[in-house]
Scaffold this motif. Structure first.
Motif, mmCIF file in Angstrom:
data_model
loop_
_atom_site.group_PDB
_atom_site.id
_atom_site.type_symbol
_atom_site.label_atom_id
_atom_site.label_comp_id
_atom_site.label_asym_id
_atom_site.label_seq_id
_atom_site.Cartn_x
_atom_site.Cartn_y
_atom_site.Cartn_z
ATOM 1 N N VAL A 204 2.471 -0.724 2.516
ATOM 2 C CA VAL A 204 3.390 -0.017 2.170
ATOM 3 C C VAL A 204 3.894 -0.031 1.295
ATOM 4 N N ASP B 143 11.606 -3.395 2.676
ATOM 5 C CA ASP B 143 10.436 -4.530 3.791
ATOM 6 C C ASP B 143 10.683 -5.032 4.755
ATOM 7 N N LYS C 165 8.505 -2.910 7.497
ATOM 8 C CA LYS C 165 6.913 -2.621 6.891
ATOM 9 C C LYS C 165 5.751 -2.520 6.771
ATOM 10 N N ASN C 166 4.652 -2.343 6.865
ATOM 11 C CA ASN C 166 3.370 -2.805 6.451
ATOM 12 C C ASN C 166 3.174 -4.097 4.971
ATOM 13 N N ASP D 151 11.539 3.927 5.565
ATOM 14 C CA ASP D 151 10.731 4.596 5.138
ATOM 15 C C ASP D 151 11.211 4.688 3.621
#
Length: 166
Positions: free
Chosen positions: A39, A20, A35-36, A15
């Motif tokens: 983001v 990603d 990850k989105n 995070d």
């Protein structure tokens, strides 16, 4: 099998990094994190925006400070020009993890400002998933600045030290 604490630590590291997607497999157990896209875009954009204002703020601040010799002696104004000095070698983190200046809290730091280092001198440790990785200077010279605080999370490629190469 993975312990829940290990998974939580992996999530925190991913995070806080710029990657990603992360996949880790051990003994048939597999952890896959994504990850989105939004983001990741938001994470990458502030880095570029942060770098630009620092450079823009440093240049105007350097102009008024330059004529005044006492102001140069202060640590805060001197730190900005040192970071942008192209003659200094940056020792960067080869991985995402936690930065430690010493092998344990009771030991002295591997390297501090003013220390002479060689190519194979260990300057710090980066812990990633319970593995402690010794980071070597890979340059001969003098430590000019430590850019990271002890116990701070670092990203891949993040500068850790500035070295005046010999």
């Amino acid at each position: 099998m993975f312990k829940i604490q290990e998974i939580r630590e992996i999530i925190k590291l991913v995070d806080s990094s710029s990657i990603d997607e992360f996949v880790y497999e051990v003994d048939g157990a597999k952890v896959k994190l994504k990850k989105n896209v939004v983001v990741v875009t938001e994470t990458v954009a502030p880095k570029k925006e942060v770098a630009a204002p620092v450079v823009q703020q440093s240049a105007p601040a350097a102009a008024p400070v330059a004529p005044a010799a006492p102001a140069k002696a202060e640590e805060a104004p001197a730190a900005a020009p040192v970071n942008n000095d192209p003659s200094l070698h940056k020792i960067v983190s080869p991985m995402v993890g936690t930065f430690y200046q010493s092998p344990n809290p009771d030991s002295p730091a591997y390297a501090k400002v003013g220390d002479k280092v060689g190519n194979e001198t260990i300057v710090c440790i980066v812990e990633a998933m319970k593995l402690f990785n010794e980071i070597e200077a890979e340059v001969q010279g003098e430590i000019v600045e430590v850019l990271v605080k002890d116990g701070e999370l670092v990203e891949y490629g993040q500068p850790l030290f500035l070295v005046k190469a010999e």
